[in-house]
Motif scaffolding. Structure first.
Motif, PDB file in Angstrom:
ATOM      1  N   ASP A  30      50.111  -7.341  -0.491  1.00 20.21           N
ATOM      2  CA  ASP A  30      49.106  -6.279  -0.665  1.00 20.21           C
ATOM      3  C   ASP A  30      49.138  -5.259   0.475  1.00 20.21           C
ATOM      4  O   ASP A  30      48.250  -4.443   0.617  1.00 20.21           O
ATOM      5  CB  ASP A  30      47.697  -6.864  -0.826  1.00 20.21           C
ATOM      6  N   SER A 130      43.501   0.143 -10.704  1.00 21.98           N
ATOM      7  CA  SER A 130      43.978  -0.071  -9.339  1.00 21.98           C
ATOM      8  C   SER A 130      45.371  -0.691  -9.339  1.00 21.98           C
ATOM      9  O   SER A 130      45.820  -1.273 -10.333  1.00 21.98           O
ATOM     10  CB  SER A 130      43.019  -0.991  -8.583  1.00 21.98           C
ATOM     11  N   ARG A 131      46.017  -0.584  -8.205  1.00 19.01           N
ATOM     12  CA  ARG A 131      47.333  -1.212  -8.041  1.00 19.01           C
ATOM     13  C   ARG A 131      47.220  -2.724  -8.182  1.00 19.01           C
ATOM     14  O   ARG A 131      48.098  -3.386  -8.727  1.00 19.01           O
ATOM     15  CB  ARG A 131      47.893  -0.834  -6.665  1.00 19.01           C
ATOM     16  N   ASP A 132      46.088  -3.280  -7.700  1.00 20.28           N
ATOM     17  CA  ASP A 132      45.886  -4.721  -7.803  1.00 20.28           C
ATOM     18  C   ASP A 132      45.813  -5.162  -9.261  1.00 20.28           C
ATOM     19  O   ASP A 132      46.335  -6.226  -9.622  1.00 20.28           O
ATOM     20  CB  ASP A 132      44.601  -5.133  -7.076  1.00 20.28           C
ATOM     21  N   HIS A 134      47.246  -3.707 -11.816  1.00 17.08           N
ATOM     22  CA  HIS A 134      48.609  -3.624 -12.355  1.00 17.08           C
ATOM     23  C   HIS A 134      49.429  -4.840 -11.963  1.00 17.08           C
ATOM     24  O   HIS A 134      50.071  -5.478 -12.809  1.00 17.08           O
ATOM     25  CB  HIS A 134      49.285  -2.350 -11.855  1.00 17.08           C
ATOM     26  N   TRP A 135      49.378  -5.201 -10.676  1.00 14.63           N
ATOM     27  CA  TRP A 135      50.205  -6.308 -10.204  1.00 14.63           C
ATOM     28  C   TRP A 135      49.700  -7.636 -10.743  1.00 14.63           C
ATOM     29  O   TRP A 135      50.499  -8.563 -10.954  1.00 14.63           O
ATOM     30  CB  TRP A 135      50.257  -6.323  -8.677  1.00 14.63           C
ATOM     31  N   ARG A 166      58.853  -5.968  -5.583  1.00 10.25           N
ATOM     32  CA  ARG A 166      57.463  -5.577  -5.314  1.00 10.25           C
ATOM     33  C   ARG A 166      57.293  -5.099  -3.874  1.00 10.25           C
ATOM     34  O   ARG A 166      56.585  -4.122  -3.625  1.00 10.25           O
ATOM     35  CB  ARG A 166      56.513  -6.740  -5.588  1.00 10.25           C
ATOM     36  N   GLU A 170      55.728  -1.558  -3.058  1.00  9.04           N
ATOM     37  CA  GLU A 170      54.499  -1.443  -2.272  1.00  9.04           C
ATOM     38  C   GLU A 170      54.709  -0.595  -1.027  1.00  9.04           C
ATOM     39  O   GLU A 170      53.824   0.139  -0.597  1.00  9.04           O
ATOM     40  CB  GLU A 170      54.006  -2.841  -1.869  1.00  9.04           C
ATOM     41  N   GLN A 175      51.599   5.568  -5.100  1.00 11.82           N
ATOM     42  CA  GLN A 175      50.691   5.000  -6.090  1.00 11.82           C
ATOM     43  C   GLN A 175      50.623   5.910  -7.311  1.00 11.82           C
ATOM     44  O   GLN A 175      50.231   7.068  -7.212  1.00 11.82           O
ATOM     45  CB  GLN A 175      49.285   4.869  -5.487  1.00 11.82           C
ATOM     46  N   SER A 179      49.231   3.141 -15.081  1.00 15.92           N
ATOM     47  CA  SER A 179      49.803   1.811 -14.871  1.00 15.92           C
ATOM     48  C   SER A 179      51.128   1.713 -15.610  1.00 15.92           C
ATOM     49  O   SER A 179      51.158   1.648 -16.847  1.00 15.92           O
ATOM     50  CB  SER A 179      48.851   0.726 -15.378  1.00 15.92           C
TER      51      SER A 179
END
Length: 221
Positions: A30, A130-132, A134-135, A166, A170, A175, A179
């Motif tokens: 993260d 959020s990116r979270d 998506h992941w 990833r 990251e 960003q 998504s």
């Protein structure tokens, strides 16, 4: 004295090692620990409130997996993943993951596919996900497919390769305001729900090709 008492009440070393490993992995993924960040065993152990032995073992495990680079006997740094390393990992994923999708079709339980479809629906209906988010979906889907392929070598290899891609995304990819991969993910899930291994494999192949294209495209922005 109080410090010794606190350590005496800690869980066994192997439990602490696993907990430290998982926490460090999350921090790397993260971006709490960015590429190039220097890690000192003693300071990290103090920050986690554990002794140095389980922390040393957790760091050694991450080093063995290629996520950390040793600088000295006591210092390590988070690996900086290059574009070429990312592209190499994607190329191998393209060889393995379509086969994983083919093998997992018919093996992955229907409730798991419904869970993935529901998670995907939440992602697509959320404004500016959020990116979270998506992941979380990406991890759940790709890990489930590799797991239900029935081949542990595929599961372990996919996990390693996905960590590499990833980490690069990251660290280096801006960003997105959307998504990526949702359309291809849905096609993979639907093909597996229909019990069509050929279509599932092809949908996975297309997804990985598009993912590579998206990464290169976002780097040009």
């Amino acid at each position: 004295m109080a410090r010794k008492s606190q350590k005496g009440a800690q869980p066994p070393g192997d439990t602490l090692e696993q907990a430290a490993y998982e926490m460090l992995m999350r921090k790397i993924m993260d971006r709490s620990l960015v590429g190039g960040a220097v890690i000192q065993e003693r300071k990290m152990a103090d920050a986690f409130g554990i002794s140095r032995t389980p922390m040393r073992r957790a760091l050694a495990k991450l080093e063995g997996e290629g996520l950390l680079i040793r600088l000295t006997d006591r210092l390590l740094s988070v690996k900086l993943v290059s574009l070429q390393e990312c592209l190499d990992a994607m190329a191998v994923r393209l060889l393995i993951e379509p086969e994983a999708a083919r093998l997992a079709t018919g093996r992955i339980p229907a409730p798991k596919l419904e869970e993935l479809k529901s998670q995907l629906g939440d992602l697509t209906t959320t404004k500016n996900p959020s990116r979270d988010m998506h992941w979380a979906l990406d991890d759940n889907l790709h890990t489930a497919i590799a797991q239900y392929s029935g081949n542990k070598a595929i599961l372990d290899t996919v996990a390693q390769l996905r960590r590499t891609t990833r980490m690069f995304e990251e660290m280096a990819v801006p960003q997105p305001t959307w998504s990526p991969g949702t359309e291809e993910h849905l096609k993979i899930i639907k093909a597996m729900q229909r019990g069509d291994p050929g279509k599932a494999a092809e949908a996975m192949r297309v997804h990985l090709v598009v993912s590579r294209k998206n990464v290169l495209g976002m780097l040009d922005q």
